[in-house]
Scaffold this motif. Structure first.
Motif, short mmCIF file in Angstrom:
data_model
loop_
_atom_site.label_atom_id
_atom_site.label_comp_id
_atom_site.label_asym_id
_atom_site.label_seq_id
_atom_site.Cartn_x
_atom_site.Cartn_y
_atom_site.Cartn_z
N SER A 5 28.23 35.39 80.15
CA SER A 5 27.02 35.41 79.33
C SER A 5 25.83 35.65 80.25
O SER A 5 25.89 35.39 81.46
CB SER A 5 26.84 34.07 78.61
OG SER A 5 26.43 33.07 79.53
N PRO A 6 24.70 36.13 79.71
CA PRO A 6 23.53 36.37 80.55
C PRO A 6 23.04 35.13 81.29
O PRO A 6 22.57 35.22 82.43
CB PRO A 6 22.48 36.87 79.54
CG PRO A 6 23.28 37.48 78.44
CD PRO A 6 24.52 36.63 78.34
N VAL A 7 23.16 33.95 80.66
CA VAL A 7 22.68 32.72 81.30
C VAL A 7 23.57 32.38 82.50
O VAL A 7 23.06 32.05 83.59
CB VAL A 7 22.65 31.55 80.30
CG1 VAL A 7 22.31 30.24 81.00
CG2 VAL A 7 21.64 31.83 79.19
N ILE A 8 24.87 32.45 82.32
CA ILE A 8 25.79 32.13 83.42
C ILE A 8 25.67 33.16 84.54
O ILE A 8 25.73 32.82 85.73
CB ILE A 8 27.23 32.03 82.90
CG1 ILE A 8 27.35 30.90 81.88
CG2 ILE A 8 28.20 31.82 84.05
CD1 ILE A 8 26.90 29.54 82.40
N ASP A 13 20.49 28.20 72.19
CA ASP A 13 21.80 28.40 72.80
C ASP A 13 21.67 28.61 74.30
O ASP A 13 22.51 28.14 75.08
CB ASP A 13 22.50 29.62 72.18
CG ASP A 13 22.95 29.36 70.75
OD1 ASP A 13 23.05 28.17 70.38
OD2 ASP A 13 23.20 30.33 70.02
N SER A 14 20.62 29.30 74.73
CA SER A 14 20.45 29.53 76.16
C SER A 14 20.13 28.23 76.89
O SER A 14 20.54 28.03 78.03
CB SER A 14 19.34 30.56 76.41
OG SER A 14 18.08 30.08 75.97
N VAL A 15 19.42 27.33 76.22
CA VAL A 15 19.14 26.02 76.81
C VAL A 15 20.43 25.24 76.97
O VAL A 15 20.68 24.62 78.01
CB VAL A 15 18.12 25.24 75.95
CG1 VAL A 15 17.84 23.88 76.57
CG2 VAL A 15 16.83 26.01 75.79
N ARG A 16 21.27 25.26 75.94
CA ARG A 16 22.54 24.52 75.99
C ARG A 16 23.43 25.05 77.11
O ARG A 16 24.08 24.28 77.83
CB ARG A 16 23.27 24.61 74.65
CG ARG A 16 22.56 23.89 73.51
CD ARG A 16 23.44 23.81 72.28
NE ARG A 16 22.70 23.30 71.15
CZ ARG A 16 22.12 24.04 70.22
NH1 ARG A 16 22.22 25.38 70.29
NH2 ARG A 16 21.46 23.51 69.22
N GLY A 19 19.54 23.35 96.13
CA GLY A 19 20.36 24.52 95.79
C GLY A 19 19.75 25.32 94.66
O GLY A 19 18.78 26.05 94.85
N VAL A 20 20.30 25.16 93.46
CA VAL A 20 19.77 25.83 92.26
C VAL A 20 19.13 24.77 91.37
O VAL A 20 19.80 23.83 90.94
CB VAL A 20 20.87 26.59 91.50
CG1 VAL A 20 20.29 27.23 90.23
CG2 VAL A 20 21.51 27.66 92.38
N VAL A 21 17.85 24.94 91.10
CA VAL A 21 17.10 23.99 90.27
C VAL A 21 16.76 24.67 88.95
O VAL A 21 16.18 25.76 88.93
CB VAL A 21 15.81 23.54 90.98
CG1 VAL A 21 15.01 22.59 90.09
CG2 VAL A 21 16.12 22.89 92.32
N GLY A 22 17.13 24.04 87.86
CA GLY A 22 16.77 24.54 86.54
C GLY A 22 15.58 23.75 86.00
O GLY A 22 15.58 22.51 86.07
N ILE A 23 14.59 24.43 85.50
CA ILE A 23 13.41 23.78 84.91
C ILE A 23 13.35 24.14 83.43
O ILE A 23 13.32 25.33 83.08
CB ILE A 23 12.09 24.23 85.59
CG1 ILE A 23 12.23 24.24 87.11
CG2 ILE A 23 10.94 23.36 85.13
CD1 ILE A 23 12.30 22.88 87.73
N ILE A 24 13.37 23.14 82.57
CA ILE A 24 13.23 23.34 81.13
C ILE A 24 11.90 22.73 80.72
O ILE A 24 11.68 21.53 80.90
CB ILE A 24 14.39 22.69 80.36
CG1 ILE A 24 15.73 23.27 80.83
CG2 ILE A 24 14.22 22.89 78.86
CD1 ILE A 24 16.94 22.60 80.20
#
Length: 428
Positions: A11-14, A193-196, A124-129
């Motif tokens: 998927s684009p998110v992954i 869905d992209s957030v999940r 490493g990889v930080v996700g910000i919501i």
């Protein structure tokens, strides 16, 4: 025969997460100079491309107003040339900060001769919501880049045009500086869905940081399989003690509440000691009225509202737990400092509480008893901020107690590892 890309089945998110992970591996070993050059390029690009950013932001602001969005939220969403210059200045401030990566937290030579060092390394990889605050896009990217982290940015759909424009500018600047552009990415998609997907990308995303209202934060905390640093809402209190200087108390109250109402460190509740209430409250109510603030008052505050210019409504239980983010404040009279602390413990979100007092004993007791990220003595709640604390642009204000607490600067975006150096040592 067609060769498939390893990303074709994702998927684009992954896919974005995999690209971020690869970028993080490249960023980690970089020297400070390389990261600082990229940050300076970002600051310059923001100023050069201001018109492009403002134009995109205008689309979001227009949609928000058409949807009937409150003015406090619209204010958080809005980018002006002045605000963009300030954001660029914040990025340059980050350049001036020490690089935490490689810092030796502790170290010594063990009795057996082994050299042991604990050093800071990127997460490493930080996700910000986050919600409708496009300035967070730049703040987060700058701090993550400086600390050697790749960042996945998932802002709200209401700021999508603004965030997309900002990320284009950031990626162009970073790529032009010779660093991997995938160190900064906007998470694809505008649906939940992209957030999940982002919240479940455990193993690819090292940590998630939610920034926004209570609903957003709780959703991320409860539904994410990725570790979360919880940033809390700001139900902040100002307590005016029996021995407060009235002029100082008025100034701190108005600054805490009305200097900017749409931020998490704005005061939402006023508590007044009963002994000073007859002198203080009439002045405070008039000052709040002049600032345009509506007071949600308990019965004892109501008694001082007669003849006041203030707009006063009766408080309900809900008011004590509300983060208004508007020109509203809850107010109550308390019997003692301990009763003020009791009220705070019951209703606080753990962000910031302030006491106004000339008594060192009262100040000391308040700071000992109140368990929030920040306790201010004779100072506005508005100072709880990474920039004000000298950390540079903050990634958020953590209200949890593990790993990071309070305004999160560069060191809070690192973990540590141990480096063990021997000379043929073996364990017996």
């Amino acid at each position: 025969m067609t060769t498939l890309s390893p990303y074709d089945a994702m998927s684009p998110v992954i896919e974005a997460a995999y690209r971020a992970k690869a970028a993080a591996a490249d960023l980690g070993p970089l020297p400070r100079a390389a990261k600082d050059d990229a940050l300076l390029a970002i600051a310059d690009a923001l100023e050069v491309r201001t018109a492009e950013i403002v134009e995109a932001n205008a689309e979001d602001v227009a949609r928000a107003r058409e949807a009937g969005t409150s003015e406090s939220v619209v204010d958080r969403l809005t980018l002006t040339p002045e605000r963009i210059r300030a954001i660029a200045s914040d990025v340059r401030d980050v350049v001036a900060l020490p690089d935490p990566v490689g810092e030796v937290v502790r170290g010594n030579t063990l009795p057996n001769g082994i050299d042991l060092r604990q050093v800071r390394v990127p997460l490493g990889v930080v996700g910000i919501i986050y919600e409708a605050r496009p300035n967070v896009t730049v703040d987060a990217a700058a701090l993550c880049l400086k600390s050697g982290n790749a960042v996945l940015l998932r802002g709200s759909a209401s700021a999508y045009a603004s965030n997309a424009a900002l990320v284009r500018v950031l990626r162009d600047a970073v790529g032009g500086s010779g660093l991997p552009a995938d160190a900064i990415q906007l998470v694809p998609g505008e649906s939940r869905d992209s957030v999940r997907e982002l919240m479940r990308a455990r193993g690819l995303v090292d940590v998630l940081i939610p920034r926004g209202g209570a609903s957003l934060i709780q959703t991320v905390v409860t539904e994410s399989t990725v570790p979360v640093i919880e940033t809390g809402t700001g139900n902040c209190h100002v307590y005016v003690d029996a021995q407060a200087d009235l002029d100082t108390a008025i100034e701190i109250l108005i600054n805490s509440k009305a200097q900017r109402v749409s931020v998490c460190n704005a005061a939402e509740t006023l508590l007044v000691h009963q002994d000073i209430a007859p002198e203080f409250l009439p002045r405070a109510l008039d000052a709040l009225a002049e600032a345009g603030v509506t007071v949600h008052a308990d019965e004892r505050v109501m008694a001082y509202a007669k003849g006041s210019k203030a707009t006063v409504v009766e408080a309900t239980a809900e008011d004590w737990e509300t983060e208004y983010l508007s020109y509203d404040i809850a107010a109550a009279v308390v019997d003692s400092l301990d009763k003020a602390v009791e009220h705070i413990r019951l209703w606080t979100s753990g962000h910031t509480e302030a006491i106004v007092t000339t008594s060192q004993q009262a100040a000391r007791r308040f700071t000992q008893l109140v368990d929030s990220t920040t306790v201010a003595v004779n100072a506005s709640t508005r100072f709880t901020d990474g920039g004000q604390f000298g950390f540079g642009a903050e990634i958020g204000i953590s209200t949890q107690k593990l790993h990071a607490r309070g305004p999160m600067g560069l060191p809070e975006l690192t973990s540590t590892k141990y480096i063990v150096t021997g000379d043929g040592h073996i364990r017996k």
